[in-house]
Design an enzyme around this catalytic site. Sequence first.
Site, PDB file in Angstrom:
ATOM      1  N   LEU A  42       0.806  -1.222   0.000  1.00  0.00           N
ATOM      2  CA  LEU A  42       0.000   0.000   0.000  1.00  0.00           C
ATOM      3  C   LEU A  42       0.840   1.274   0.000  1.00  0.00           C
ATOM      4  CD1 LEU A  42      -2.941  -0.959   2.418  1.00  0.00           C
ATOM      5  CD2 LEU A  42      -2.785  -1.211  -0.079  1.00  0.00           C
ATOM      6  N   TYR A 147      14.641   3.208 -14.370  1.00  0.00           N
ATOM      7  CA  TYR A 147      13.418   2.412 -14.299  1.00  0.00           C
ATOM      8  C   TYR A 147      13.393   1.366 -15.409  1.00  0.00           C
ATOM      9  CZ  TYR A 147       8.558   1.175 -15.216  1.00  0.00           C
ATOM     10  OH  TYR A 147       7.405   0.475 -15.490  1.00  0.00           O
TER      11      TYR A 147
END
Length: 329
Positions: A42, A147
Amino acid sequence: MATASDRKALKLIVTGGAGYVGSVCAARLLEAGHEVVVVDDLSTGHADAVPDGARFVEGDAADATAGLLAEGFDGVLHFAATSLVGESMQDPGKYWRGNVFTAIRLLDAMREHGTPRLVFSSTAATYGEPERSPIPETAPTMPTNTYGASKLAIDHAITSYARAHGLAAMSLRYFNVAGAYGRYGERHTVETHLIPLVLQVATGHREQIQIFGDDYPTEDGTAIRDYIHVSDLADAHLLALQHAERGVHRIYNLGNGTGFSVRQVIEACREVTGHAIPAAVAPRREGDPAILVAASDRAREELGWKPERTDLYGIVADAWRFTQERAQA
């Protein structure tokens, strides 16, 4: 579209299943009759995005999954990742640790417990600035940011594990995912994607949208991207589970094969929302290619996948509906 009758029901873990793409895929898996456990810390996901019917375990994608795998699972769909391009260049360690190390720990846990299938959420950022478009899977992989490099490193690791340990693996390289599916849609704390950013102008949360460069060698001078509806993307994951083969790692591009310019996206948002959406031109961003469009022939031919929601206005309309519903919630 895959259905429960296509193959037997599977017991699956979805890491990152409280995020945008992960939640849609988890919902589609449940609809297809599979048993789903969502694992998410989360940090960027939302607990209320976990689909009804899924078991939810809050925790690290590798550690929590490793603890679950002893129960016996048929596969893992791995979406959990850090994915902000700019941040990846400023804090590369976060991406090597959070993406690559996590994936290796997950692969080791799957090997230990004999979990046979993996579907990995990869990215078109692995290609960097390609020389040709549409981009096939055979294009050179030369990522221009950490990334993309971290996702490519994971792809290489998966290939090694598949060959050495018999893992049945699929990597799906997404282009620009957009739209919404029912109550599941895009709501990132830090938003970088064009369509939700433009819609923020329509909702009054942003004064205008910036167009980074209007001097590209394209018809209207703005960059062109391939937008794939998130529900089409989810269907590809169901098909990937069905077609995975032991000891083999396959890689597929996922896009609709059609490019839309930044100005076309803005105009679609204006028409769908009825808002003027002011736009201002800013300098190009370093490393932004003029055109990024997927060649998805391999997925069509080998998986039997075909995107159904390819109309830009329909994609924007779904995203706008989700945005309005969230504002009223």
